[in-house]
Design a protein around this motif. Structure first.
Motif, short mmCIF file in Angstrom:
data_model
loop_
_atom_site.label_atom_id
_atom_site.label_comp_id
_atom_site.label_asym_id
_atom_site.label_seq_id
_atom_site.Cartn_x
_atom_site.Cartn_y
_atom_site.Cartn_z
N MET A 43 26.30 46.04 23.62
CA MET A 43 27.73 45.22 23.85
C MET A 43 27.43 44.44 25.25
SD MET A 43 31.73 45.94 23.87
CE MET A 43 32.67 44.72 24.35
N HIS A 44 27.75 43.27 25.38
CA HIS A 44 27.67 42.70 26.78
C HIS A 44 29.10 42.34 27.14
CE1 HIS A 44 23.66 42.54 25.58
NE2 HIS A 44 23.05 42.04 26.47
N LEU A 45 29.37 42.19 28.46
CA LEU A 45 30.64 41.69 28.99
C LEU A 45 30.16 41.31 30.52
CD1 LEU A 45 33.76 41.85 29.02
CD2 LEU A 45 33.63 43.78 30.16
N ILE A 46 30.85 40.08 30.91
CA ILE A 46 31.01 39.57 32.14
C ILE A 46 32.39 39.49 32.77
CG2 ILE A 46 30.62 37.54 33.63
CD1 ILE A 46 28.44 36.56 31.26
N LEU A 47 32.40 39.91 33.68
CA LEU A 47 33.67 39.99 34.81
C LEU A 47 33.26 38.80 35.87
CD1 LEU A 47 34.08 42.83 33.55
CD2 LEU A 47 34.97 43.45 35.78
N LYS A 48 34.40 37.85 35.70
CA LYS A 48 34.21 36.85 36.74
C LYS A 48 35.41 36.66 37.79
CE LYS A 48 36.27 32.76 34.59
NZ LYS A 48 36.10 31.60 34.25
N ASN A 49 35.28 36.39 38.95
CA ASN A 49 36.22 36.31 40.03
C ASN A 49 36.93 37.59 40.16
OD1 ASN A 49 36.45 33.50 40.23
ND2 ASN A 49 37.40 33.24 38.42
N ALA A 50 35.99 38.59 40.26
CA ALA A 50 36.22 40.03 40.61
C ALA A 50 35.87 40.46 42.16
CB ALA A 50 35.60 40.96 39.73
N ARG A 51 37.05 40.80 42.71
CA ARG A 51 36.75 41.35 44.09
C ARG A 51 36.39 42.71 44.06
NH1 ARG A 51 41.97 40.57 46.97
NH2 ARG A 51 40.71 40.93 48.87
N LEU A 52 35.03 43.10 44.27
CA LEU A 52 34.70 44.39 43.85
C LEU A 52 34.77 45.37 45.19
CD1 LEU A 52 31.27 43.58 42.22
CD2 LEU A 52 33.70 43.87 41.12
N VAL A 53 35.27 46.44 45.05
CA VAL A 53 35.27 47.61 46.01
C VAL A 53 34.24 48.77 45.45
CG1 VAL A 53 36.76 49.31 47.26
CG2 VAL A 53 37.71 47.02 46.60
N THR A 88 35.30 47.56 51.75
CA THR A 88 35.57 46.14 51.79
C THR A 88 35.51 45.13 50.66
OG1 THR A 88 34.92 46.25 54.01
CG2 THR A 88 35.50 44.03 53.25
N PRO A 89 36.49 44.70 50.14
CA PRO A 89 36.44 44.05 48.99
C PRO A 89 35.55 42.93 49.22
CG PRO A 89 38.89 44.29 49.49
CD PRO A 89 38.01 44.62 50.62
N THR A 90 34.70 42.54 48.07
CA THR A 90 33.70 41.42 48.11
C THR A 90 34.45 40.22 47.94
OG1 THR A 90 33.37 41.39 45.81
CG2 THR A 90 32.05 42.94 47.18
N GLU A 91 33.95 39.17 48.16
CA GLU A 91 34.53 37.62 47.72
C GLU A 91 34.48 37.65 46.18
OE1 GLU A 91 35.91 35.26 49.53
OE2 GLU A 91 35.66 36.97 51.21
N PRO A 92 35.53 36.81 45.39
CA PRO A 92 35.28 36.99 44.08
C PRO A 92 33.92 36.69 43.54
CG PRO A 92 37.28 35.63 44.93
CD PRO A 92 36.27 36.12 45.91
N MET A 132 25.30 42.07 39.87
CA MET A 132 26.61 41.51 40.66
C MET A 132 26.26 40.66 41.54
SD MET A 132 27.76 45.01 42.49
CE MET A 132 26.98 46.20 41.43
N GLY A 133 27.09 39.64 41.76
CA GLY A 133 26.90 38.81 42.65
C GLY A 133 27.60 37.30 42.43
N GLU A 134 27.33 36.21 43.27
CA GLU A 134 28.10 34.99 43.41
C GLU A 134 27.70 33.91 42.35
OE1 GLU A 134 29.63 33.89 47.09
OE2 GLU A 134 30.02 35.96 47.70
N CYS A 138 39.04 38.00 36.22
CA CYS A 138 39.75 39.01 37.07
C CYS A 138 41.00 38.11 37.86
CB CYS A 138 38.85 40.03 37.77
SG CYS A 138 37.99 40.99 36.68
N ALA A 139 40.65 36.91 37.96
CA ALA A 139 41.73 36.23 38.87
C ALA A 139 41.69 36.66 40.22
CB ALA A 139 42.82 36.04 38.07
N GLY A 140 40.57 37.18 40.75
CA GLY A 140 40.81 37.60 42.02
C GLY A 140 41.24 39.02 42.30
#
Length: 410
Positions: free
Chosen positions: A1-11, A21-25, A38-40, A61-63
């Motif tokens: 199974m595959h899944l993509i998260l977008k606009n995630a501020r990763l800790v 420190t949270p990443t940029e979305p 993971m990346g932009e 994730c809407a930020g």
């Protein structure tokens, strides 16, 4: 199974200041339950396999802040009976030790747990488990210790592991047969330890019922010599060791545990400098249990400054149990660790992610958002990770991701 998260501020909780420190979305790609990238720049993350991701689900994730799924490295989740009367007795001035000596304490729960079936223990544990899950947990350690016979200890461990069949959560199990001397062995602690070493540990190891073995090394528990016998037997049967140590006094249990390369020593309010140095040398995690400290109204603080000075990782557990920490919320424990023990919010979050993973022997697979790690994640409706320690009672958890699958939280 595959899944993509977008606009995630990763800790990510990787080592170093950037891990908090949270990443940029950004994007996070999950394949077969593991984090793969993971990346932009999504096209770069796809690499040479863009078609592989073309039809997979995408979660916006809407930020929102995304952390590793929280890990509770110390619980007594499976038990029967209640000890509310002991709570009242302590408020009327009776000590924990006095209650234990008159047949209360752990043995009270033992009597109730022995009469319960596996199914009954599961049914009783599920509401506690649900509360931990709603506080963001994806992995939970569960100890036995309320059976104190081979049959009843095995029953508890079976019930604990069976919780994985009822909820999307990972359970690691710990044999705590050396929790207290059962009534039938009263004044014969050495004989009981013989039974633990020669009967219970071999059976548990043979049937893969536990990942580790724990001992309550304390004045109302077991001596240093008895503890070492249990540790040696555990190691001989290929099981990791842990210790309930230095909660009420300093018997040197943490130093002994470090000599056996223990995964963790827990409570440790009376840990001295020699013990801290031993933990630093062995890589053993110091697990703080602020719920028990609070509930028992203790005053001896763990040696936080020494643990910091010698870079001993600090984990935080709920210690949920009927007698001394009836709390099934890991975020509450984070707040208590900060307010009672003066941990920073970053230390508290590490205590329930990367350091908690080390405390259960899984530091290379969970507790961080990192390529190759399990995709066990928590998505929070917060602006900064410090809020997880700052506030309690608000529903900050939006969703969990367990083994790469989205789970919506009510």
């Amino acid at each position: 199974m595959h899944l993509i998260l977008k606009n995630a501020r990763l800790v990510t909780m990787e080592e170093g200041s950037t891990g908090y420190t949270p990443t940029e979305p950004c994007y996070l790609l999950i394949r077969s339950g593991l984090i793969v990238a993971m990346g932009e720049d999504l096209s770069t993350l796809y690499g040479n396999t863009p078609k592989e991701w073309s039809d997979c689900p995408v979660l916006d994730c809407a930020g929102s802040i995304v952390t590793p799924g929280l890990i509770d490295p110390h619980t007594h989740l499976v038990f029967a009976g209640s000890r509310t009367q002991e709570f009242e007795a302590r408020l009327n001035g009776e000590s924990y030790q006095a209650i234990a000596q008159r047949g209360g304490g752990i043995n009270s729960t033992v009597a109730s747990t022995r009469t319960a079936s596996v199914d009954e223990l599961i049914e009783l544990a599920l509401p506690r488990l649900d509360s931990l899950i709603k506080s963001g947990c994806t992995t939970i350690e569960v100890k036995s210790g309320y059976g104190l016979t081979l049959e009843d200890e095995a029953k508890m461990l079976v019930a604990a592991k069976s919780l994985e069949n009822h909820r999307r959560v990972s359970i690691t199990t710990t044999l705590l047969a050396a929790h207290t001397v059962p009534p039938e062995y009263q004044d014969r602690a050495d004989e009981y330890i013989n039974y633990v070493v020669t009967d219970i540990i071999p059976h548990v190891a043979k049937h893969n019922l536990a990942d580790s073995v724990d001992v309550f090394c304390e004045s109302i528990g077991f001596t240093l010599e008895q503890t070492e016998r249990v540790f040696a037997a555990a190691k001989a049967h290929g099981l990791a060791v842990k210790g309930h140590t230095e909660q009420l006094s300093n018997l040197g249990g943490s130093v002994l545990a470090a000599q056996y390369q223990a995964q963790s020593v827990d409570h440790i309010e009376y840990l001295d400098l020699a013990g801290v140095k031993a933990l630093a040398t062995s890589g053993t995690v110091a697990t703080l249990l602020p719920g028990a400290f609070y509930f028992l109204r203790e005053t001896q603080l763990p040696p936080i400054e020494w643990l910091r000075e010698f870079n001993v990782p600090m984990a935080i557990g709920s210690d949920i149990n009927p007698g001394t920490s009836p709390f099934a919320d890991l975020q509450l424990m984070m707040n208590m660790a900060c307010t009672l023990f003066r941990l920073t919010p970053e230390e508290a979050l590490r205590g329930v992610t990367c350091h908690a993973a080390a405390a259960i022997g899984q530091k290379d697979t969970i507790g961080q958002i990192r390529k190759g790690f399990k995709a066990n994640l928590a998505i929070w409706d917060i602006n900064h990770p410090s809020e997880l320690s700052y506030q309690y009672g608000l529903k900050g958890l939006k969703q969990r991701i367990f083994a790469g699958s989205i789970e919506h939280v009510a």
